[in-house]
Design an enzyme around this catalytic site. Structure first.
Site, mmCIF file in Angstrom:
data_model
loop_
_atom_site.group_PDB
_atom_site.id
_atom_site.type_symbol
_atom_site.label_atom_id
_atom_site.label_comp_id
_atom_site.label_asym_id
_atom_site.label_seq_id
_atom_site.Cartn_x
_atom_site.Cartn_y
_atom_site.Cartn_z
ATOM 1 C CG ASP A 39 -5.998 -6.521 -10.113
ATOM 2 O OD1 ASP A 39 -6.133 -7.339 -9.483
ATOM 3 O OD2 ASP A 39 -5.379 -6.285 -11.137
ATOM 4 C CG ASP A 68 -9.655 -2.534 -13.456
ATOM 5 O OD1 ASP A 68 -8.338 -2.143 -13.503
ATOM 6 O OD2 ASP A 68 -10.423 -3.393 -13.643
#
Length: 210
Positions: free
Chosen positions: A135, A137
């Protein structure tokens, strides 16, 4: 890309200067190896004594995270998430592609934002931390309240990215996930140095200390 060390340290800042000899005797071998390699540690939320900062050591594996303390006197270098907004990389991971796509719209939104997590660690240190399924962040400095409508509009922008994006709103007394604040729940989880608790208004100091 280096921030003044004498400024207030904040969660997600990356710090250099911790050595294997400064780690506790029971520190795992991988943490000792990371510090021997000169890798940075990340500031975390936890109560500390004067002259110390709570930090975390990252290992190569996701489960390799080690919480410890660092003396302020040991800090040699500091990089904040905001310092990494325009950092470049020759890697083509989806998280970095998402960062390139979102950079312009986030710059234009008027909030102070930055890169944390694996992407921030790799951009700041050059140590491989990302992979194909990572992901992205991000953090957003929100000293003033953000409405739920603003949160939903921002989340809609982030959800156009090529990979999942996790943004934390950094409020004066902790942090809350943007996705939670944009949701329908009346209360959201506020993370602070004293722990996590459910609140209805992350910006309301009276509620936070009650």
């Amino acid at each position: 890309m280096v921030s003044a060390v004498n400024d207030a340290l904040l969660p997600h800042d990356l710090l250099w200067g911790l050595t294997p000899r400064q780690l506790p005797a029971d520190a795992p071998a991988w943490a000792l190896a990371a510090m021997a390699a000169g890798q940075p540690v990340v500031v975390r939320r936890a109560p500390t004594a004067a002259g110390q900062v709570a930090v975390g050591v990252r290992g190569q594996q996701r489960e390799q995270r080690y919480a410890t303390l660092m003396t302020l006197a040991a800090i040699e270098r500091r990089v904040r998430p905001e310092d990494l907004r325009h950092a470049e990389s020759d890697q083509a991971w989806p998280a970095l592609q998402a960062l390139a796509e979102l950079r312009g719209p986030l710059d234009a939104c008027g909030w102070a934002w930055g890169v944390s997590g694996s992407a921030g660690f790799e951009l700041a240190s050059g140590v491989p931390a990302l992979h194909r399924h990572s992901d992205l962040d991000l953090i957003l400095r929100t000293a003033q309240p953000m409405s739920r409508e603003q949160a939903r509009a921002l989340l809609a922008l982030l959800d156009t990215a090529v990979c999942p994006v996790d943004m934390q709103l950094q409020v004066p007394h902790g942090a809350v996930a943007l996705r939670e604040w944009a949701g329908a729940s009346a209360r959201v989880l506020l993370k602070s140095a004293s722990g996590a608790r459910l609140v209805s208004d992350p910006w309301q100091p009276l509620e936070q200390v009650a």
